[in-house]
Design a protein around this motif. Structure first.
Motif, PDB file in Angstrom:
ATOM      1  N   VAL A   1       0.675  -1.149  -0.078  1.00  0.00           N
ATOM      2  CA  VAL A   1      -0.108  -0.362  -0.006  1.00  0.00           C
ATOM      3  C   VAL A   1       1.001   1.525   0.511  1.00  0.00           C
ATOM      4  O   VAL A   1       1.929   1.701   0.456  1.00  0.00           O
ATOM      5  N   ASN A   2       0.583   2.572  -0.926  1.00  0.00           N
ATOM      6  CA  ASN A   2       1.350   3.345  -1.320  1.00  0.00           C
ATOM      7  C   ASN A   2       2.735   3.293  -0.863  1.00  0.00           C
ATOM      8  O   ASN A   2       3.675   3.664  -0.120  1.00  0.00           O
ATOM      9  N   GLY A   3       2.803   2.175  -1.652  1.00  0.00           N
ATOM     10  CA  GLY A   3       4.851   1.407  -2.031  1.00  0.00           C
ATOM     11  C   GLY A   3       5.427   1.229  -0.520  1.00  0.00           C
ATOM     12  O   GLY A   3       6.456   0.266  -0.316  1.00  0.00           O
ATOM     13  N   ARG A   4       4.358   0.435   0.558  1.00  0.00           N
ATOM     14  CA  ARG A   4       5.363  -0.475   1.693  1.00  0.00           C
ATOM     15  C   ARG A   4       4.485  -1.688   1.421  1.00  0.00           C
ATOM     16  O   ARG A   4       3.167  -1.595   0.962  1.00  0.00           O
ATOM     17  N   LYS A   5       5.855  -2.348   1.954  1.00  0.00           N
ATOM     18  CA  LYS A   5       5.033  -4.085   1.690  1.00  0.00           C
ATOM     19  C   LYS A   5       4.417  -4.060   2.915  1.00  0.00           C
ATOM     20  O   LYS A   5       4.569  -3.301   4.093  1.00  0.00           O
ATOM     21  N   LEU A   6       3.095  -4.996   2.847  1.00  0.00           N
ATOM     22  CA  LEU A   6       2.226  -5.026   4.233  1.00  0.00           C
ATOM     23  C   LEU A   6       2.663  -6.969   4.671  1.00  0.00           C
ATOM     24  O   LEU A   6       2.921  -8.016   3.914  1.00  0.00           O
ATOM     25  N   GLU A   7       3.282  -6.532   5.579  1.00  0.00           N
ATOM     26  CA  GLU A   7       3.362  -7.838   6.706  1.00  0.00           C
ATOM     27  C   GLU A   7       3.068  -7.525   7.868  1.00  0.00           C
ATOM     28  O   GLU A   7       2.897  -6.201   8.482  1.00  0.00           O
ATOM     29  N   ASN A   8       2.926  -8.313   9.129  1.00  0.00           N
ATOM     30  CA  ASN A   8       2.482  -8.243   9.946  1.00  0.00           C
ATOM     31  C   ASN A   8       1.534  -7.478  10.426  1.00  0.00           C
ATOM     32  O   ASN A   8       1.445  -7.637  11.594  1.00  0.00           O
ATOM     33  N   GLY A   9       0.800  -7.716   9.961  1.00  0.00           N
ATOM     34  CA  GLY A   9      -0.814  -7.319  10.358  1.00  0.00           C
ATOM     35  C   GLY A   9      -0.717  -5.178   9.944  1.00  0.00           C
ATOM     36  O   GLY A   9      -1.533  -4.840  10.876  1.00  0.00           O
ATOM     37  N   ASN A  10       0.036  -5.145   8.650  1.00  0.00           N
ATOM     38  CA  ASN A  10       0.574  -3.307   8.786  1.00  0.00           C
ATOM     39  C   ASN A  10      -0.805  -2.779   8.370  1.00  0.00           C
ATOM     40  O   ASN A  10      -0.538  -1.669   7.689  1.00  0.00           O
ATOM     41  N   LEU A  11      -1.438  -3.689   7.598  1.00  0.00           N
ATOM     42  CA  LEU A  11      -2.645  -3.184   6.632  1.00  0.00           C
ATOM     43  C   LEU A  11      -3.274  -1.656   7.384  1.00  0.00           C
ATOM     44  O   LEU A  11      -3.709  -0.864   6.796  1.00  0.00           O
ATOM     45  N   GLN A  12      -3.785  -1.693   8.670  1.00  0.00           N
ATOM     46  CA  GLN A  12      -4.523  -1.305   9.588  1.00  0.00           C
ATOM     47  C   GLN A  12      -3.397   0.410  10.006  1.00  0.00           C
ATOM     48  O   GLN A  12      -4.701   1.864   9.275  1.00  0.00           O
ATOM     49  N   HIS A  13      -2.691  -0.248   9.341  1.00  0.00           N
ATOM     50  CA  HIS A  13      -1.680   1.225  10.125  1.00  0.00           C
ATOM     51  C   HIS A  13      -1.494   2.046   8.619  1.00  0.00           C
ATOM     52  O   HIS A  13      -1.629   2.792   8.685  1.00  0.00           O
TER      53      HIS A  13
ATOM     54  N   LYS B   1      -6.426   8.415  -0.576  1.00  0.00           N
ATOM     55  CA  LYS B   1      -5.770   7.851  -1.407  1.00  0.00           C
ATOM     56  C   LYS B   1      -4.806   6.547  -1.590  1.00  0.00           C
ATOM     57  O   LYS B   1      -3.908   6.772  -0.047  1.00  0.00           O
ATOM     58  N   LEU B   2      -4.916   5.247  -1.920  1.00  0.00           N
ATOM     59  CA  LEU B   2      -4.624   4.840  -0.954  1.00  0.00           C
ATOM     60  C   LEU B   2      -3.793   3.870  -2.892  1.00  0.00           C
ATOM     61  O   LEU B   2      -4.630   3.804  -3.669  1.00  0.00           O
ATOM     62  N   GLU B   3      -2.899   3.667  -3.220  1.00  0.00           N
ATOM     63  CA  GLU B   3      -2.469   2.752  -4.349  1.00  0.00           C
ATOM     64  C   GLU B   3      -2.325   0.586  -4.286  1.00  0.00           C
ATOM     65  O   GLU B   3      -1.264   1.474  -2.610  1.00  0.00           O
ATOM     66  N   VAL B   4      -2.808   0.933  -4.391  1.00  0.00           N
ATOM     67  CA  VAL B   4      -2.547  -0.685  -4.110  1.00  0.00           C
ATOM     68  C   VAL B   4      -2.616  -1.474  -4.957  1.00  0.00           C
ATOM     69  O   VAL B   4      -2.303  -1.340  -5.778  1.00  0.00           O
ATOM     70  N   THR B   5      -0.975  -2.406  -4.776  1.00  0.00           N
ATOM     71  CA  THR B   5      -0.182  -3.536  -4.794  1.00  0.00           C
ATOM     72  C   THR B   5      -1.122  -5.054  -4.801  1.00  0.00           C
ATOM     73  O   THR B   5      -1.024  -5.529  -3.992  1.00  0.00           O
ATOM     74  N   LEU B   6      -1.337  -5.514  -5.885  1.00  0.00           N
ATOM     75  CA  LEU B   6      -1.906  -6.996  -5.665  1.00  0.00           C
ATOM     76  C   LEU B   6      -1.659  -8.084  -6.675  1.00  0.00           C
ATOM     77  O   LEU B   6      -1.228  -7.755  -8.057  1.00  0.00           O
ATOM     78  N   PHE B   7      -2.288  -9.245  -5.988  1.00  0.00           N
ATOM     79  CA  PHE B   7      -1.708 -10.470  -7.235  1.00  0.00           C
ATOM     80  C   PHE B   7      -2.826 -10.682  -7.235  1.00  0.00           C
ATOM     81  O   PHE B   7      -4.153 -10.862  -6.654  1.00  0.00           O
ATOM     82  N   ARG B   8      -3.817 -10.727  -8.627  1.00  0.00           N
ATOM     83  CA  ARG B   8      -5.154 -11.102  -8.839  1.00  0.00           C
ATOM     84  C   ARG B   8      -4.883 -12.374 -10.232  1.00  0.00           C
ATOM     85  O   ARG B   8      -3.688 -12.091 -11.695  1.00  0.00           O
ATOM     86  N   GLN B   9      -4.929 -13.595  -9.850  1.00  0.00           N
ATOM     87  CA  GLN B   9      -4.223 -14.232 -10.841  1.00  0.00           C
ATOM     88  C   GLN B   9      -3.729 -14.654 -11.193  1.00  0.00           C
ATOM     89  O   GLN B   9      -2.944 -14.623 -12.111  1.00  0.00           O
ATOM     90  N   LYS B  10      -3.194 -14.400 -10.303  1.00  0.00           N
ATOM     91  CA  LYS B  10      -0.662 -14.679 -10.346  1.00  0.00           C
ATOM     92  C   LYS B  10      -0.533 -13.587 -11.247  1.00  0.00           C
ATOM     93  O   LYS B  10       0.381 -13.114 -11.515  1.00  0.00           O
ATOM     94  N   THR B  11      -0.756 -12.630 -11.186  1.00  0.00           N
ATOM     95  CA  THR B  11      -1.073 -10.989 -12.381  1.00  0.00           C
ATOM     96  C   THR B  11      -0.730  -9.915 -11.155  1.00  0.00           C
ATOM     97  O   THR B  11      -2.200  -9.628 -10.484  1.00  0.00           O
ATOM     98  N   LEU B  12       0.437  -9.109 -11.025  1.00  0.00           N
ATOM     99  CA  LEU B  12       0.293  -8.282 -10.296  1.00  0.00           C
ATOM    100  C   LEU B  12      -0.571  -7.065 -11.187  1.00  0.00           C
ATOM    101  O   LEU B  12       0.122  -6.779 -12.180  1.00  0.00           O
ATOM    102  N   GLN B  13      -0.966  -6.419 -10.150  1.00  0.00           N
ATOM    103  CA  GLN B  13      -1.532  -5.236 -10.121  1.00  0.00           C
ATOM    104  C   GLN B  13      -0.754  -4.007  -9.454  1.00  0.00           C
ATOM    105  O   GLN B  13      -1.099  -4.850  -8.330  1.00  0.00           O
ATOM    106  N   THR B  14      -1.352  -2.682  -9.815  1.00  0.00           N
ATOM    107  CA  THR B  14      -1.727  -1.387  -8.927  1.00  0.00           C
ATOM    108  C   THR B  14      -2.896  -1.265  -9.252  1.00  0.00           C
ATOM    109  O   THR B  14      -3.682  -0.954 -10.665  1.00  0.00           O
TER     110      THR B  14
END
Length: 586
Positions: free
Chosen positions: A504-516, A523-536
């Motif tokens: 989220v916004n360039g920060r890796k999601l780890e250790n339950g930090n999504l709430q923080h 505004k959030l820039e969310v990077t994700l995998f959808r069907q094994k394909t990387l998207q933002t």
């Protein structure tokens, strides 16, 4: 008279050996039927898939011709034999309150899982012999006619009488109104009988007072306490099976509360569904779906009374009751299913997908929505009659006019009795709360106001739920995977269920930090995998808050009249007595 026998050659295999002896046969052929479902869970379970090595033999041991007619029905050519034996193995490895389980040290069986009946012999008395060690006890609602042999009035009676047998059963009993109530525990637990029995007596007494008479001679709470976390209960004619865990925490506040709640719930079923039964299920047809639309009565009303009577009998405080009610609210509002399928239609669809999460926002739970609907109806009747009548009177009449005489009821019967007790039409309630998809909020808020309580609605604790409208999958606590998306929310435009969030916004999601990382952001820039394909994707806050949290609380400004209504309803004082601390002697 059919005779059944259960034995186990190797408990570690999970297979039970089942023998059925049928006598005095005169017809040229016989049809054998195994149930396709069990009472208490209104979906096809197809128990025949657990059978192995099915055969039928004559008295001399020679095989008889057998042809399978359906998935769980067989036709046997009797060939003039007056007596036959049916043999098969049943895989008993389902440990929950509706299953069966074989182990070296105990045996637990729901006969409806594994015993078949012969066409034309369903109403014949039958016996069930158990090949078990002599020193094992048997916990069951059926009477014992001989050593290790149970006697049933007919197949339905047998099918609805589960049992546990072992050398380590723990047992106590108590008596109320001339009826004996047995409490059994199987498992490595240490029940505190001095705490358990008074609580069980209290809610039993409250239920007997409500219905005035008890449908059966005695009752058995069959508890299997497991070494791992578990929760399930199923009602039967004069017993219930309850599976809970972990065993070492049985008397802890959390698990003990669950034991009380499920026990009170299942005992209420002795009237409501075992005797007060929908017209469509009188009698049960175990060969196919028994569609009915009154699950909101069978399970919803029972869920309401299961916790409510614990408070009314003094076992729960008002705060403890509200905690349970708030849990129901949380589960009911987990999605938007209320907007798409009524609780009556959801009752019908238990046979389709009623016990699975199903597709998002398709249906409501007959337990949770039904509970809230029952609470609203109870308080509405109390309001219209100035506390002279309540849902108690409706259920008592359901028992007296339908359960006791053995008549099935309809939706119209339930509504008629409710309106007669209320002294006025309840058409808007039934149209919106039962047969419609209107929101529960205005109905519940108005009902609670009568007893000086309020329905609080607050933002979700997690910012990404409240502001953007998505929830993570709780089954994957270490991986941030989208589990639910609110329709028409900001998340609905860019996220999909099963998206794996990476950053989220360039920060890796780890250790339950999504709430923080999401709290307070515009505004959030969310990077994700959808069907094994990387998207933002980009997320912006919406115009409203999503996935609100609901809770029931007392209104500090409640009037004296509202407080009296509360006392009439819950049998507890609105304001708890102030505890006076003893003075210290110097």
């Amino acid at each position: 008279m059919p005779h059944y026998r259960l034995s186990c050659q190797n408990p570690l295999s999970g297979f039970l050996q089942v023998q059925t002896f049928l006598e005095n046969l005169t017809q040229p052929e016989l049809f054998l039927q195994l149930p396709a479902w069990r009472p208490g869970r209104y979906e096809l379970q197809n128990f025949a898939q657990k059978l192995q090595g099915f055969s039928v033999v004559a008295p001399d041991g020679s095989p008889l011709p057998v042809r399978k007619e359906t998935k769980d029905r067989w036709r046997v050519d009797i060939q003039g034999n007056p007596r036959i034996e049916v043999r098969y193995n049943f895989y008993a490895r389902q440990m929950d309150a509706g299953g069966s389980w074989v182990a070296p040290d105990f045996l637990y069986v729901n006969p409806v899982n594994c015993l078949l009946t012969a066409s034309g012999l369903e109403q014949e008395p039958c016996t069930l012999a158990l090949d078990i060690p002599d020193h094992w006890q048997i916990a069951c609602g059926l009477p014992t006619t001989a050593a290790q042999t149970l006697q049933a009035e007919n197949f339905d009676h047998l099918a609805d009488s589960p049992f546990i047998t072992s050398a380590t059963l723990q047992h106590q009993a108590y008596e109320e109104q001339g009826h004996l109530f047995h409490v059994w525990f199987q498992g490595a637990c240490q029940p505190d009988w001095e705490q358990i029995l008074p609580h069980f007596r209290a809610f039993t007494r409250a239920q007997l007072a409500l219905f005035e008479t008890f449908p059966v001679k005695d009752y058995h709470f069959l508890n299997i306490i497991l070494p791992y976390q578990h929760y399930h209960g199923v009602e039967h004619l004069n017993s219930t099976v309850i599976t809970l865990g972990p065993a070492e925490q049985l008397m802890s506040p959390t698990l003990y509360k669950e034991l009380l709640g499920v026990s009170c719930h299942e005992l209420f079923h002795t009237w409501n569904i075992k005797q007060i039964r929908p017209q469509e299920m009188l009698p049960y047809d175990f060969t196919r779906e028994n569609y009915f639309r009154t699950g909101y009565v069978a399970e919803g009303v029972t869920t309401y009374y299961g916790d409510y009577l614990l408070a009314r009998s003094g076992v729960f405080t008002a705060d403890q009751y509200f905690q349970e009610l708030n849990t129901v609210l949380k589960r009911h509002t987990v999605d938007q299913g209320e907007q798409h399928l009524s609780v009556a239609d959801s009752s019908f669809d238990t046979w389709l997908d009623g016990y699975k999460p199903g597709v998002p926002d398709r249906k409501v739970s007959i337990y949770h929505k039904g509970c809230l609907a029952a609470l609203v109806l109870d308080l509405e009747i109390r309001r219209t009659t100035q506390n002279a009548r309540s849902l108690d009177d409706v259920m008592r009449r359901m028992w007296q006019e339908f359960g006791q005489p053995g008549l099935g009821y309809t939706e119209a019967d339930y509504q008629r009795l409710a309106e007669e007790e209320a002294g006025q039409s309840l058409e808007p309630y039934f149209r919106e709360m039962i047969f419609g998809t209107a929101s529960f909020e205005p109905w519940l808020q108005a009902a609670l106001d009568y007893v000086g309580c309020t329905l609080h609605k607050e933002p979700a604790a997690l910012a990404y739920e409240s502001v953007y409208g998505f929830r993570l999958n709780p089954a994957l606590p270490t991986i941030p995977v989208v589990g639910y998306v609110v329709p028409d929310s900001p998340a609905a435009a860019v996220l999909s269920v099963d998206d794996e969030l990476v950053a989220v916004n360039g920060r890796k999601l780890e250790n339950g930090n999504l709430q923080h990382l999401t709290k307070g952001q515009q505004k959030l820039e969310v990077t994700l995998f959808r069907q094994k394909t990387l998207q933002t994707v980009t997320l912006s806050p919406g115009p409203q808050l999503f996935l609100p949290q609901y809770s029931v609380r007392k209104n500090p400004s409640a009037t004296a009249e509202q407080q009296e209504n509360f006392r009439q309803w819950l049998h507890q004082e609105f304001r708890e007595p102030v505890k006076v601390q003893a003075a210290t002697v110097v």
